[in-house]
Design a protein around this motif. Sequence first.
Motif, PDB file in Angstrom:
ATOM      1  N   ILE A 210       5.687 -10.964 -15.090  1.00  0.00           N
ATOM      2  CA  ILE A 210       7.077 -11.452 -15.158  1.00  0.00           C
ATOM      3  C   ILE A 210       7.861 -10.674 -16.216  1.00  0.00           C
ATOM      4  O   ILE A 210       8.965 -10.178 -15.973  1.00  0.00           O
ATOM      5  CB  ILE A 210       7.103 -12.962 -15.482  1.00  0.00           C
ATOM      6  CG1 ILE A 210       6.469 -13.757 -14.344  1.00  0.00           C
ATOM      7  CG2 ILE A 210       8.529 -13.446 -15.750  1.00  0.00           C
ATOM      8  CD1 ILE A 210       6.303 -15.225 -14.625  1.00  0.00           C
ATOM      9  N   PHE A 214      10.940  -7.881 -15.805  1.00  0.00           N
ATOM     10  CA  PHE A 214      12.228  -8.011 -16.524  1.00  0.00           C
ATOM     11  C   PHE A 214      12.598  -6.708 -17.201  1.00  0.00           C
ATOM     12  O   PHE A 214      13.708  -6.179 -17.058  1.00  0.00           O
ATOM     13  CB  PHE A 214      12.129  -9.146 -17.551  1.00  0.00           C
ATOM     14  CG  PHE A 214      13.352  -9.278 -18.414  1.00  0.00           C
ATOM     15  CD1 PHE A 214      13.428  -8.659 -19.654  1.00  0.00           C
ATOM     16  CD2 PHE A 214      14.451  -9.997 -17.980  1.00  0.00           C
ATOM     17  CE1 PHE A 214      14.561  -8.755 -20.441  1.00  0.00           C
ATOM     18  CE2 PHE A 214      15.593 -10.104 -18.763  1.00  0.00           C
ATOM     19  CZ  PHE A 214      15.651  -9.475 -19.991  1.00  0.00           C
ATOM     20  N   ILE A 337      12.247   1.958  -8.874  1.00  0.00           N
ATOM     21  CA  ILE A 337      11.782   0.623  -9.280  1.00  0.00           C
ATOM     22  C   ILE A 337      10.811   0.067  -8.253  1.00  0.00           C
ATOM     23  O   ILE A 337       9.773  -0.511  -8.614  1.00  0.00           O
ATOM     24  CB  ILE A 337      12.974  -0.331  -9.463  1.00  0.00           C
ATOM     25  CG1 ILE A 337      13.794   0.123 -10.640  1.00  0.00           C
ATOM     26  CG2 ILE A 337      12.497  -1.750  -9.665  1.00  0.00           C
ATOM     27  CD1 ILE A 337      14.776  -0.906 -11.131  1.00  0.00           C
ATOM     28  N   GLY A 338      11.142   0.240  -6.981  1.00  0.00           N
ATOM     29  CA  GLY A 338      10.254  -0.261  -5.921  1.00  0.00           C
ATOM     30  C   GLY A 338       8.876   0.346  -6.027  1.00  0.00           C
ATOM     31  O   GLY A 338       7.862  -0.363  -5.969  1.00  0.00           O
ATOM     32  N   SER A 339       8.806   1.644  -6.205  1.00  0.00           N
ATOM     33  CA  SER A 339       7.504   2.319  -6.299  1.00  0.00           C
ATOM     34  C   SER A 339       6.739   1.839  -7.524  1.00  0.00           C
ATOM     35  O   SER A 339       5.534   1.578  -7.452  1.00  0.00           O
ATOM     36  CB  SER A 339       7.690   3.834  -6.390  1.00  0.00           C
ATOM     37  OG  SER A 339       8.480   4.291  -5.340  1.00  0.00           O
ATOM     38  N   ILE A 345       1.790  -3.996  -8.644  1.00  0.00           N
ATOM     39  CA  ILE A 345       1.255  -5.115  -7.849  1.00  0.00           C
ATOM     40  C   ILE A 345      -0.101  -4.726  -7.247  1.00  0.00           C
ATOM     41  O   ILE A 345      -1.071  -5.479  -7.328  1.00  0.00           O
ATOM     42  CB  ILE A 345       2.246  -5.538  -6.748  1.00  0.00           C
ATOM     43  CG1 ILE A 345       3.449  -6.239  -7.384  1.00  0.00           C
ATOM     44  CG2 ILE A 345       1.590  -6.472  -5.733  1.00  0.00           C
ATOM     45  CD1 ILE A 345       4.610  -6.451  -6.436  1.00  0.00           C
ATOM     46  N   MET A 349      -3.738  -6.306  -8.085  1.00  0.00           N
ATOM     47  CA  MET A 349      -4.585  -6.884  -7.038  1.00  0.00           C
ATOM     48  C   MET A 349      -5.965  -6.250  -7.059  1.00  0.00           C
ATOM     49  O   MET A 349      -6.971  -6.926  -6.919  1.00  0.00           O
ATOM     50  CB  MET A 349      -3.952  -6.655  -5.662  1.00  0.00           C
ATOM     51  CG  MET A 349      -2.861  -7.662  -5.348  1.00  0.00           C
ATOM     52  SD  MET A 349      -1.940  -7.222  -3.899  1.00  0.00           S
ATOM     53  CE  MET A 349      -3.189  -7.230  -2.651  1.00  0.00           C
ATOM     54  N   ASP A 353     -10.020  -7.729  -7.462  1.00  0.00           N
ATOM     55  CA  ASP A 353     -10.854  -7.648  -6.261  1.00  0.00           C
ATOM     56  C   ASP A 353     -12.313  -7.871  -6.665  1.00  0.00           C
ATOM     57  O   ASP A 353     -12.831  -7.228  -7.568  1.00  0.00           O
ATOM     58  CB  ASP A 353     -10.692  -6.252  -5.617  1.00  0.00           C
ATOM     59  CG  ASP A 353     -11.286  -6.195  -4.224  1.00  0.00           C
ATOM     60  OD1 ASP A 353     -10.525  -5.977  -3.267  1.00  0.00           O
ATOM     61  OD2 ASP A 353     -12.509  -6.382  -4.105  1.00  0.00           O
ATOM     62  N   ALA A 354     -12.977  -8.787  -5.922  1.00  0.00           N
ATOM     63  CA  ALA A 354     -14.345  -9.170  -6.301  1.00  0.00           C
ATOM     64  C   ALA A 354     -15.293  -7.984  -6.361  1.00  0.00           C
ATOM     65  O   ALA A 354     -16.193  -7.911  -7.201  1.00  0.00           O
ATOM     66  CB  ALA A 354     -14.864 -10.220  -5.325  1.00  0.00           C
ATOM     67  N   LEU A 355     -15.120  -7.030  -5.437  1.00  0.00           N
ATOM     68  CA  LEU A 355     -16.097  -5.943  -5.374  1.00  0.00           C
ATOM     69  C   LEU A 355     -15.759  -4.774  -6.285  1.00  0.00           C
ATOM     70  O   LEU A 355     -16.510  -3.814  -6.350  1.00  0.00           O
ATOM     71  CB  LEU A 355     -16.244  -5.474  -3.919  1.00  0.00           C
ATOM     72  CG  LEU A 355     -16.928  -6.537  -3.048  1.00  0.00           C
ATOM     73  CD1 LEU A 355     -16.997  -6.107  -1.611  1.00  0.00           C
ATOM     74  CD2 LEU A 355     -18.333  -6.817  -3.547  1.00  0.00           C
TER      75      LEU A 355
ATOM     76  N   LEU B 182      13.265  -2.904  -0.288  1.00  0.00           N
ATOM     77  CA  LEU B 182      13.218  -1.447  -0.506  1.00  0.00           C
ATOM     78  C   LEU B 182      14.076  -0.716   0.527  1.00  0.00           C
ATOM     79  O   LEU B 182      14.759   0.256   0.215  1.00  0.00           O
ATOM     80  CB  LEU B 182      11.775  -0.942  -0.353  1.00  0.00           C
ATOM     81  CG  LEU B 182      10.964  -0.752  -1.623  1.00  0.00           C
ATOM     82  CD1 LEU B 182       9.572  -0.249  -1.272  1.00  0.00           C
ATOM     83  CD2 LEU B 182      11.636   0.212  -2.578  1.00  0.00           C
ATOM     84  N   PHE B 300      17.870  -8.022  -9.539  1.00  0.00           N
ATOM     85  CA  PHE B 300      17.367  -8.928 -10.569  1.00  0.00           C
ATOM     86  C   PHE B 300      17.774 -10.366 -10.248  1.00  0.00           C
ATOM     87  O   PHE B 300      16.973 -11.298 -10.405  1.00  0.00           O
ATOM     88  CB  PHE B 300      17.885  -8.522 -11.950  1.00  0.00           C
ATOM     89  CG  PHE B 300      17.286  -9.333 -13.054  1.00  0.00           C
ATOM     90  CD1 PHE B 300      18.002 -10.332 -13.676  1.00  0.00           C
ATOM     91  CD2 PHE B 300      15.979  -9.121 -13.446  1.00  0.00           C
ATOM     92  CE1 PHE B 300      17.435 -11.097 -14.680  1.00  0.00           C
ATOM     93  CE2 PHE B 300      15.401  -9.889 -14.449  1.00  0.00           C
ATOM     94  CZ  PHE B 300      16.128 -10.881 -15.069  1.00  0.00           C
TER      95      PHE B 300
END
Lengths: 418, 372
Positions: A210, A214, A337-339, A345, A349, A353-355, B182, B300
């Motif tokens: 979070i 920001f 920003i998206g990339s 993310i 993730m 991951d368990a493995l 996006l 935002f």
Amino acid sequence: MIKLASFEFKKIIKTKFFIYMVVALSLFVIGFYAFNYVQAEKRLDSVVQGNEYWLLEYQKNIDENLDRIEAEELDNDTIAGIHGENRFYKDMIKRNTIIQAAHEKQEWTELLNMEIKDEEIWVSQMLGALPMEEGERGTYTKKVNAARNQLILEREVEPIFPIDYSITFYNFEKTDSPETRKSIASTAKKYSASGLYNSYSIFNLFYSVIGVVFFLFLFGSILSKEGLGTDGPIHLLFTQPIKRYKVLVSKFLTVIITTVVLLLVFCGISLLAGTIFDRFGDGNYPILVYGDEYTFSFMNLSTYLIKASLLFFMVLLFSYSLLFLFSILMKRTLTVIGSTLIVIIVGTMLSSDALLQSVAKFNPFTYFSVEQIMNQELAATLADFTISYSSGMVILALSTVLVVVVSYGSSLALYRFK
Amino acid sequence: MKLLFFEFKKMVFTKKFAIIMVLIIAAVGFSLFRNQTLAPNSAQEKHAKQEGWMLFAYSNHESHSSALRGDSNNEEEKLLRDLNREIINALQEIRNFQVEKDWRDHLVEEITLMESVDDYMSAGGHFSLTERQISHTIAINQKLLEVDIPPQDERYSLAFPNFMKQVVTFYINLGAIILVILLIGEILTVEFENHSLNLLYTQPIKRQRVMTSKVLTSLILYILTTAVLLGSIVGVGKIFGEEGTFNYPVLIEKNNVIEFIVISDYLKQAFIVLSVSIIMIILLYLLYSLLFKQILSAMFALAGTLLGGYALTRFVSWDTYSWINPFQYLLPEEAILYQNSSTWYAGIPVLLILSAVLYIVLVQKIKSARID
């Protein structure tokens, strides 16, 4: 470089967007404090009112039992049972009287001693009744609670309620119903309106993805708005007798300095609000840190706050390095920003991951959940106590350097071939 | 129509769109490759877990035997010891690789083990399983035996329908929202930044149509993205994956009772709730773009709104809240799998109403917007 950095700093702070974001952050901190304050008051009120109710109820039950013995002709076994019940009610009245006196006088010694003794008795009974590993796991939370209360007593700090009930990671291991988890987490949640503990609560929320999101939004367009690679304003700077790398480094420095200032302001508002409306707080309040093989230790609250802030700062540094890399590779703010967010993310993730648990400690995204790193909950979940604050600082620092080197190489390569 | 086509070409015939579509296809391919690589490790992990249970059961056995040595007439300990022995027998049966077994035998053995653990825990024993894990395992195994479908790994499935469910689950849980934002992130804000919207205002085109064409373009982009995703899943899954069935049971909880739906129903419900949510999110984002005129501020504001909505969904527990909460489908998988306090479709009417309101506000706002 300093002149450039100061120029960049002025450019950032004079934008309406920056002002709105800082105002939004301040409102969030103040709003969070208000929520915390109300919850702390409610929690105390419910303890006091609940206590008063049960004192009356227990006394009523004792009176009804005595009336029953007088009115009815009962056999000796039943009378013995009723007397046993009354002894239980009297013990509970004694307990609740201690609780009531503690809240009235704001004097906690007797209450804490009583809780510690009760918990120790419970633990020794359970350890005798359960198989070894189950005994260690089943009594862990109570042992933690007893040890915490003992430290509160020794250090003469103010307890934070509830003190008779808490949860640890091992409670959730046996409880996978979302409703049950929500219910026990809500009952065990500690609230305090003191400056330091409020900071602790808000840091645990904000020092995560979070907070990273920001700050990425705040500084997301620092390079992409300059039109690097197109006919943007940065090319005017490049025509000046200033080395190209200094322009980019000064931007990075500005972002770092502004971040430090904002984090200090954020912390300052939180501490100030708590100090004005309640109290500063106790720097040596014990914060649980999980250990290996069902062990545990405690860290001072002040140490926790400083280390957590430093770890989050490293997380931000790493995130900024990714932002700069994508700003060099792509032109549009949105794709930059998206990339950056997608990489964060996906990286987060993969860290859960368990493995891929065996390499989680080398994954810089593992350290984005600052609270779980600081209290070693993640280490306990993955059964790998090499995942810690120290390893986090090292891995994040190395990853930042690596990404910065790649960014520098990319900027050279891109502009050599253009 | 011309305006819609113009907007569509602006968004679709770009490098960004092509790269995103290629990345989606690559991500789907990578997912299947990951499943193929990690599936054997998953089996090893399962065996390791069973070994752990065996050690736990032996430890319990020691504990009960020790208690009985102290008090041989303790009926409770005798019962627990006998029930624990059933668990050990069930685990030994599972680990017996000398007998040839098919998947049905494995499922039956697992049911026997879980029932033994359940009996043991009901009698007061402790085991390293939760009630939910036990009841879910028994229920799913019984269902698979009933419909005669072999079990698939929940996380690393190679069967095409199960693989599709896995990828679609990732897509519906924030993946679609991130991709759509996006793609459409600059659809309005770039017009303000370049002042090209002023040029559009001077044309003999109703402003309402400008906004409607942007909304429709955004929706078409979402549909195209979903189509590319499903197409790549079908392509990759059919060529490199294994056979499976869309009637594979998916366990859900409805009013705290275990029920089953099939994968095809799960996918239908998932796309319905996702689509309705995406319509609302697109309209909300366009409204913020119109208000703030700047991409970072709009993004935002959207992120803050969605986060706040999600927080409310977690904290508010009124029964009727699901009928008025438009943010309950941000992680739609939960809404479909856990229908304990509401049905999966409870939020659809409020989302449609909110979308209609947002569209009206958007149109009114752009009609009254001044030229800068």
